[in-house]
Design a protein around this motif. Structure first.
Motif, mmCIF file in Angstrom:
data_model
loop_
_atom_site.group_PDB
_atom_site.id
_atom_site.type_symbol
_atom_site.label_atom_id
_atom_site.label_comp_id
_atom_site.label_asym_id
_atom_site.label_seq_id
_atom_site.Cartn_x
_atom_site.Cartn_y
_atom_site.Cartn_z
ATOM 1 N N ASP A 200 0.789 -1.225 0.000
ATOM 2 C CA ASP A 200 0.000 0.000 0.000
ATOM 3 C C ASP A 200 0.824 1.280 0.000
ATOM 4 O OD1 ASP A 200 -2.402 -1.396 -0.059
ATOM 5 O OD2 ASP A 200 -2.476 -1.551 2.125
ATOM 6 N N ASN A 201 1.828 1.385 0.855
ATOM 7 C CA ASN A 201 2.509 2.674 0.950
ATOM 8 C C ASN A 201 3.819 2.711 0.166
ATOM 9 O OD1 ASN A 201 4.851 2.143 2.635
ATOM 10 N ND2 ASN A 201 3.438 1.933 4.364
ATOM 11 N N GLU A 202 4.189 3.882 -0.228
ATOM 12 C CA GLU A 202 5.352 4.090 -1.109
ATOM 13 C C GLU A 202 6.673 3.726 -0.432
ATOM 14 O OE1 GLU A 202 5.277 4.687 -4.390
ATOM 15 O OE2 GLU A 202 3.100 4.558 -4.162
ATOM 16 N N GLU A 203 6.781 3.991 0.841
ATOM 17 C CA GLU A 203 8.017 3.674 1.568
ATOM 18 C C GLU A 203 8.275 2.164 1.557
ATOM 19 O OE1 GLU A 203 9.593 3.920 6.128
ATOM 20 O OE2 GLU A 203 8.406 5.606 5.398
ATOM 21 N N ASP A 204 7.221 1.376 1.829
ATOM 22 C CA ASP A 204 7.358 -0.079 1.807
ATOM 23 C C ASP A 204 7.624 -0.591 0.391
ATOM 24 O OD1 ASP A 204 7.086 -0.278 4.521
ATOM 25 O OD2 ASP A 204 4.994 -0.952 4.480
ATOM 26 N N LYS A 205 7.004 0.043 -0.596
ATOM 27 C CA LYS A 205 7.268 -0.339 -1.986
ATOM 28 C C LYS A 205 8.736 -0.139 -2.320
ATOM 29 C CE LYS A 205 2.732 0.334 -4.058
ATOM 30 N NZ LYS A 205 1.941 0.936 -5.112
#
Length: 179
Positions: A10-15
């Motif tokens: 879901d979030n860009e940091e984890d991506k």
């Protein structure tokens, strides 16, 4: 394949973190899985399963470049590969040692069902115990052979067998297993 994994986040940091892990360790993971499985298709399956596990536990990775992350990724890959190896190499035939000429077909059927019931009970244990228990009790390997096959110490094999047995007995006493 990376795009599929990224679509699950879901979030860009984890991506960004997952993409870094994927790009940095994918070839190392494939090599480790291939070393265990000796089959490129199965190795790819193991790495896929490892990446799915990493996705579920992405919060455990703090620094993609750290030794801890490399070790974590390799352990997950090894476990995924060993699980596939164990599934591919199960040797449960239902054959029983000794002279069975005086055993009825019904008794042979009951023995085979008992073996399958025990196998199902073992497969319900936590993952780290399954491979050791199957190699010990169904494939007939000794502790040293199991340690070599799974790249763990003999002491670890013995502890896992002991703990696995305790869990099975506790499950039987608690009525979890009803054949």
């Amino acid at each position: 394949m990376l795009a599929i994994y990224l679509s699950m986040i879901d979030n860009e940091e984890d991506k960004s973190k997952f993409e870094s892990v994927y790009l940095k360790y994918k070839s190392l993971m494939l090599n480790r899985a291939y070393d265990i499985l000796k089959d490129s298709g199965l190795a790819e399956d193991a790495v896929h399963n490892a990446f799915l596990s990493i996705l579920k536990n992405l919060s455990k990775i703090k620094d993609v470049e750290s030794k801890e992350t490399k070790g974590y990724v390799l352990v997950i890959t090894e476990n995924a590969a060993k699980k596939i190896y164990n599934q591919e190499h199960k040797v449960i035939t239902g054959d029983f040692k000794g002279d069975e000429s005086d055993i009825s077909a019904e008794e042979k059927f009951e023995k085979k069902n008992a073996v399958q019931t025990v196998k199902k009970q073992i497969e319900s244990l936590p993952e780290i115990y399954i491979g050791v228990m199957i190699l010990k009790f169904f494939n007939g390997l000794d502790d040293k052979e199991i340690a070599s096959a799974l790249a763990i110490s003999v002491a670890t094999v013995r502890k896992r067998i002991m703990r696995g047995r305790k869990m099975l007995l506790a499950g039987i006493k608690d009525g979890e297993y009803n054949g």
